[in-house]
Design a protein around this motif. Structure first.
Motif, PDB file in Angstrom:
ATOM      1  N   PHE A  22       3.765  -2.138   2.999  1.00  0.00           N
ATOM      2  CA  PHE A  22       3.686  -0.689   2.854  1.00  0.00           C
ATOM      3  C   PHE A  22       4.825  -0.145   2.001  1.00  0.00           C
ATOM      4  N   VAL A  47      -4.872  -2.126   6.793  1.00  0.00           N
ATOM      5  CA  VAL A  47      -3.858  -2.827   5.995  1.00  0.00           C
ATOM      6  C   VAL A  47      -3.004  -3.696   6.913  1.00  0.00           C
ATOM      7  N   TYR A  93       0.847  -1.184   0.000  1.00  0.00           N
ATOM      8  CA  TYR A  93       0.000   0.000   0.000  1.00  0.00           C
ATOM      9  C   TYR A  93       0.888   1.242   0.000  1.00  0.00           C
TER      10      TYR A  93
END
Length: 188
Positions: free
Chosen positions: A30, A23, A9
């Motif tokens: 990430f 998430v 993400y």
């Protein structure tokens, strides 16, 4: 041969705390590009092993902060990043990001991110000759990309680069396909 796919993400796209927690809850990964983003993830107790650092132009302090957090994987877009990361080469791995021209895309990122595909092998060799651990290639076809063939074009470039690097006994295990997947927006 075993293949694994992880979705990262991009925190810069929306650093909303509740979204980042969601998430994290699904064991997500990430994509970070700033010291501020690192700070947020540290506060949420997100392990650095779940992160990649993708800023195209890195300051030495940003590199140190990412390494202190525990991030190991960094992106290189150009030759000027090699000397900055070389000092820390024992502590990190890199992906070489290539530029994919996509002028029909609403946000063509080729002018902002990545080396030209024709220049990628020289960039790879330079980083490799400096003793850096190169894990693979990265690309982004542009935000809101509606042309699936751009992914095919990018993958063809990557395949060629993987083959050419292998001729010099430089082998990769990672391909980062970036983002750009379109999403429908509602009009208010």
């Amino acid at each position: 041969m075993l293949f694994r796919s992880d979705l990262y993400y991009a925190v810069k796209s929306n650093p909303n705390i509740e979204l980042l927690k969601a998430v994290k809850e699904v064991d997500g990964f990430f994509d970070l590009a700033s010291a501020g983003e690192i700070k947020i993830l540290k506060e949420l107790n997100i392990p650095a092993s779940k992160c990649i650092y993708t800023h195209p132009i890195k300051k030495k302090d940003d590199i140190k902060q990412a390494l202190d957090y525990g991030i190991k994987l960094f992106i290189i877009d150009n030759e000027y990043e090699i000397p900055k990361l070389k000092e820390f080469k024992k502590d990190l791995d890199v992906l070489i990001r290539i530029s994919i021209s996509n002028p029909d895309c609403p946000v063509d990122l080729s002018l902002k991110f990545g080396a030209e595909p024709k220049d990628a092998l020289n960039l790879i060799k330079r980083a490799y000759n400096e003793g850096m651990s190169i894990k693979g290639i990265s690309f982004h076809v542009g935000s809101q990309n509606m042309n699936a063939y751009k992914y095919i074009e990018a993958l063809e470039f990557c395949k060629d680069i993987f083959k050419l690097a292998a001729l010099d006994e430089i082998y990769f295990d990672t391909l980062d396909i970036g983002g750009g997947f379109p999403v429908g927006y509602t009009k208010n």
